[in-house]
Design a protein around this motif. Structure first.
Motif, PDB file in Angstrom:
ATOM      1  N   HIS A 275      31.192  64.949 -32.123  1.00  0.00           N
ATOM      2  CA  HIS A 275      32.405  65.898 -31.686  1.00  0.00           C
ATOM      3  C   HIS A 275      31.882  67.479 -31.597  1.00  0.00           C
ATOM      4  CE1 HIS A 275      35.810  63.219 -31.842  1.00  0.00           C
ATOM      5  NE2 HIS A 275      35.430  62.702 -32.551  1.00  0.00           N
ATOM      6  N   VAL A 276      30.810  67.721 -32.498  1.00  0.00           N
ATOM      7  CA  VAL A 276      30.238  69.057 -32.607  1.00  0.00           C
ATOM      8  C   VAL A 276      29.194  69.466 -31.643  1.00  0.00           C
ATOM      9  CG1 VAL A 276      29.293  70.579 -34.062  1.00  0.00           C
ATOM     10  CG2 VAL A 276      31.005  69.246 -34.932  1.00  0.00           C
ATOM     11  N   CYS A 277      28.313  68.623 -31.309  1.00  0.00           N
ATOM     12  CA  CYS A 277      27.235  68.983 -30.377  1.00  0.00           C
ATOM     13  C   CYS A 277      27.411  68.942 -28.835  1.00  0.00           C
ATOM     14  CB  CYS A 277      25.979  68.095 -30.658  1.00  0.00           C
ATOM     15  SG  CYS A 277      25.156  68.163 -32.341  1.00  0.00           S
TER      16      CYS A 277
ATOM     17  N   VAL B 110      27.193  71.505 -43.822  1.00  0.00           N
ATOM     18  CA  VAL B 110      27.028  72.897 -43.884  1.00  0.00           C
ATOM     19  C   VAL B 110      26.002  73.586 -42.552  1.00  0.00           C
ATOM     20  CG1 VAL B 110      26.301  74.962 -45.428  1.00  0.00           C
ATOM     21  CG2 VAL B 110      27.881  73.028 -46.197  1.00  0.00           C
ATOM     22  N   ARG B 111      24.982  72.780 -42.786  1.00  0.00           N
ATOM     23  CA  ARG B 111      23.887  73.136 -41.908  1.00  0.00           C
ATOM     24  C   ARG B 111      23.928  73.009 -40.485  1.00  0.00           C
ATOM     25  NH1 ARG B 111      18.994  71.289 -46.168  1.00  0.00           N
ATOM     26  NH2 ARG B 111      19.130  72.705 -47.713  1.00  0.00           N
ATOM     27  N   LEU B 112      24.849  71.611 -40.153  1.00  0.00           N
ATOM     28  CA  LEU B 112      25.165  71.325 -38.771  1.00  0.00           C
ATOM     29  C   LEU B 112      25.776  72.339 -38.250  1.00  0.00           C
ATOM     30  CD1 LEU B 112      25.331  69.556 -36.385  1.00  0.00           C
ATOM     31  CD2 LEU B 112      27.076  68.279 -37.567  1.00  0.00           C
ATOM     32  N   LEU B 113      26.836  72.972 -39.124  1.00  0.00           N
ATOM     33  CA  LEU B 113      27.914  74.068 -38.365  1.00  0.00           C
ATOM     34  C   LEU B 113      27.159  75.250 -38.060  1.00  0.00           C
ATOM     35  CD1 LEU B 113      30.628  73.930 -40.904  1.00  0.00           C
ATOM     36  CD2 LEU B 113      30.772  73.265 -38.369  1.00  0.00           C
TER      37      LEU B 113
ATOM     38  N   GLY C  22      26.231  76.696 -34.061  1.00  0.00           N
ATOM     39  CA  GLY C  22      26.697  78.093 -33.911  1.00  0.00           C
ATOM     40  C   GLY C  22      27.984  78.187 -34.394  1.00  0.00           C
ATOM     41  N   TYR C  23      28.516  77.365 -35.215  1.00  0.00           N
ATOM     42  CA  TYR C  23      29.712  77.514 -36.098  1.00  0.00           C
ATOM     43  C   TYR C  23      29.683  77.819 -37.485  1.00  0.00           C
ATOM     44  CZ  TYR C  23      31.475  75.027 -31.820  1.00  0.00           C
ATOM     45  OH  TYR C  23      31.704  74.726 -30.565  1.00  0.00           O
ATOM     46  N   GLY C  24      28.676  78.288 -37.854  1.00  0.00           N
ATOM     47  CA  GLY C  24      28.360  78.617 -39.313  1.00  0.00           C
ATOM     48  C   GLY C  24      29.492  79.397 -39.892  1.00  0.00           C
ATOM     49  N   LEU C  25      29.739  78.820 -41.124  1.00  0.00           N
ATOM     50  CA  LEU C  25      30.739  79.797 -41.819  1.00  0.00           C
ATOM     51  C   LEU C  25      30.302  80.895 -42.522  1.00  0.00           C
ATOM     52  CD1 LEU C  25      32.787  76.634 -43.203  1.00  0.00           C
ATOM     53  CD2 LEU C  25      33.692  78.238 -41.634  1.00  0.00           C
ATOM     54  N   GLU C  26      31.084  81.863 -42.400  1.00  0.00           N
ATOM     55  CA  GLU C  26      30.662  83.279 -43.417  1.00  0.00           C
ATOM     56  C   GLU C  26      31.030  83.264 -44.800  1.00  0.00           C
ATOM     57  OE1 GLU C  26      28.752  85.760 -44.725  1.00  0.00           O
ATOM     58  OE2 GLU C  26      28.642  86.258 -42.438  1.00  0.00           O
ATOM     59  N   PHE C  27      30.157  83.054 -45.661  1.00  0.00           N
ATOM     60  CA  PHE C  27      30.351  83.061 -47.213  1.00  0.00           C
ATOM     61  C   PHE C  27      30.147  84.279 -47.967  1.00  0.00           C
ATOM     62  CE2 PHE C  27      29.851  78.359 -46.044  1.00  0.00           C
ATOM     63  CZ  PHE C  27      31.056  78.006 -46.296  1.00  0.00           C
ATOM     64  N   GLU C  28      29.402  85.323 -47.577  1.00  0.00           N
ATOM     65  CA  GLU C  28      29.245  86.564 -48.093  1.00  0.00           C
ATOM     66  C   GLU C  28      29.942  87.745 -47.669  1.00  0.00           C
ATOM     67  OE1 GLU C  28      24.785  86.471 -49.130  1.00  0.00           O
ATOM     68  OE2 GLU C  28      24.860  85.366 -46.968  1.00  0.00           O
ATOM     69  N   ARG C  29      30.692  87.709 -46.735  1.00  0.00           N
ATOM     70  CA  ARG C  29      31.528  88.984 -46.431  1.00  0.00           C
ATOM     71  C   ARG C  29      32.648  88.523 -45.815  1.00  0.00           C
ATOM     72  NH1 ARG C  29      28.664  93.246 -44.720  1.00  0.00           N
ATOM     73  NH2 ARG C  29      26.586  92.390 -45.784  1.00  0.00           N
ATOM     74  N   CYS C  30      33.639  89.440 -45.715  1.00  0.00           N
ATOM     75  CA  CYS C  30      34.950  89.086 -45.031  1.00  0.00           C
ATOM     76  C   CYS C  30      34.631  88.998 -43.434  1.00  0.00           C
ATOM     77  CB  CYS C  30      35.819  90.057 -45.356  1.00  0.00           C
ATOM     78  SG  CYS C  30      37.599  90.001 -44.334  1.00  0.00           S
TER      79      CYS C  30
ATOM     80  N   ALA D 106      38.830  72.705 -36.372  1.00  0.00           N
ATOM     81  CA  ALA D 106      39.153  74.123 -35.549  1.00  0.00           C
ATOM     82  C   ALA D 106      38.262  74.095 -34.317  1.00  0.00           C
ATOM     83  CB  ALA D 106      38.791  75.514 -36.320  1.00  0.00           C
ATOM     84  N   HIS D 107      37.206  73.748 -34.180  1.00  0.00           N
ATOM     85  CA  HIS D 107      36.213  74.204 -32.975  1.00  0.00           C
ATOM     86  C   HIS D 107      36.435  72.619 -32.124  1.00  0.00           C
ATOM     87  CE1 HIS D 107      34.800  77.815 -34.370  1.00  0.00           C
ATOM     88  NE2 HIS D 107      34.515  77.398 -35.774  1.00  0.00           N
ATOM     89  N   THR D 108      36.602  71.571 -32.620  1.00  0.00           N
ATOM     90  CA  THR D 108      36.540  70.363 -31.720  1.00  0.00           C
ATOM     91  C   THR D 108      37.665  69.448 -31.898  1.00  0.00           C
ATOM     92  OG1 THR D 108      35.346  68.934 -33.504  1.00  0.00           O
ATOM     93  CG2 THR D 108      33.871  70.470 -32.131  1.00  0.00           C
ATOM     94  N   GLY D 109      37.444  68.261 -31.478  1.00  0.00           N
ATOM     95  CA  GLY D 109      38.533  67.273 -31.369  1.00  0.00           C
ATOM     96  C   GLY D 109      38.407  66.457 -32.763  1.00  0.00           C
ATOM     97  N   TYR D 110      37.482  66.729 -33.574  1.00  0.00           N
ATOM     98  CA  TYR D 110      37.199  66.044 -34.853  1.00  0.00           C
ATOM     99  C   TYR D 110      38.454  65.990 -35.902  1.00  0.00           C
ATOM    100  CZ  TYR D 110      35.447  64.198 -39.191  1.00  0.00           C
ATOM    101  OH  TYR D 110      35.334  63.588 -40.347  1.00  0.00           O
TER     102      TYR D 110
END
Length: 253
Positions: A119-121, A157-160, A164-172, A244-248
């Motif tokens: 779904h993601v790639c 976590v690493r796949l995202l 290019g769909y990596g989540l931001e966990f350090e700043r808003c 949110a990014h794919t049909g998964y």
């Protein structure tokens, strides 16, 4: 002479460039097509995700035998004529993973990872980092030395991040204000990461320890430990981001 020019012009307009793809691969989906064929989707080392027609796959097992199975690493050869579907010409097992297929828990986690990749790639886009992470996940599940859920979270976590769909966990994600170390935060997985109070926050709260764990995983640090509860919570965040990014979805096949 005119007939020659017309024939040559037709040949140029309809010229088909044949590209041969040879690669290690993993089967991520197989769907029956017609009476005897199969449309199979592979995640390959050199070409990323590739969909291919497998002629006569359901009519005879002699050509491909038991090679078209998930979990095992395959060596495949495709013919790509520039169409949506390639044609699978050869396939053999390069590395069997009997440890996975003998464990229901490992099979469930491996299957989930393969669905994520499908779904993601994007199609026909090499993803070397994602390939290495997926291979490492399957090898660890095959060996039975890793906690299945925790290892799956590491991969997710690493796949995202890799695609290019990596989540931001350090700043808003809205105002870019840093979140102080050791502090919990609101997280909106579908919105890309943590959201500060000034920007409206979010429904889900991410404990400080879990946020630190997620950051360390993104940095590809080794030996990151997590509790069962932490792994479950982070897994939920990962899958919300993918949805949110794919049909998964949890029930997707």
């Amino acid at each position: 002479m005119q007939g020659y020019r017309l024939s040559r012009d037709w040949l140029i307009a309809n010229w088909i460039v044949l590209k041969v793809i040879e690669s290690a691969a993993l089967l991520v989906r197989s769907v029956p097509y017609g009476e005897a064929d199969v449309v199979a989707t592979f995640f390959t080392e050199v070409e990323g995700k590739v969909a291919a027609m497998v002629r006569g796959a359901r009519r005879s097992t002699k050509r491909f035998g038991g090679t078209l199975e998930p979990m095992h690493e395959l060596v495949v050869r495709f013919e790509d004529r520039g169409r949506e579907l390639c044609v699978l010409k050869e396939a053999r097992i390069g590395r069997a993973r009997e440890g996975i297929v003998s464990s229901l828990a490992s099979m469930e986690m491996a299957g989930r990872a393969l669905r994520w990749v499908r779904h993601v790639c994007p199609a026909k886009t090499p993803e070397p980092a994602a390939w290495l992470e997926l291979r490492a996940l399957l090898d660890s599940l095959d060996s039975g030395v890793a906690d299945e859920c925790a290892r799956l979270v590491v991969f997710g976590v690493r796949l995202l991040s890799d695609v290019g769909y990596g989540l931001e966990f350090e700043r808003c994600v809205r105002c870019a204000k840093p979140c102080p170390e050791g502090r919990s935060a609101f997280v909106d997985a579908s919105g890309g990461g943590i959201v500060c109070v000034s920007c409206g926050g979010a429904e889900r709260t991410m404990p400080a320890e879990l946020r630190v764990t997620a950051v360390r995983l993104q940095r590809r640090e080794e030996g990151v430990a997590m509790t069962v509860a932490a792994a479950s919570e982070l897994l939920s965040i990962v899958e919300d981001a993918m949805a949110a990014h794919t049909g998964y979805g949890p029930l997707s096949i």
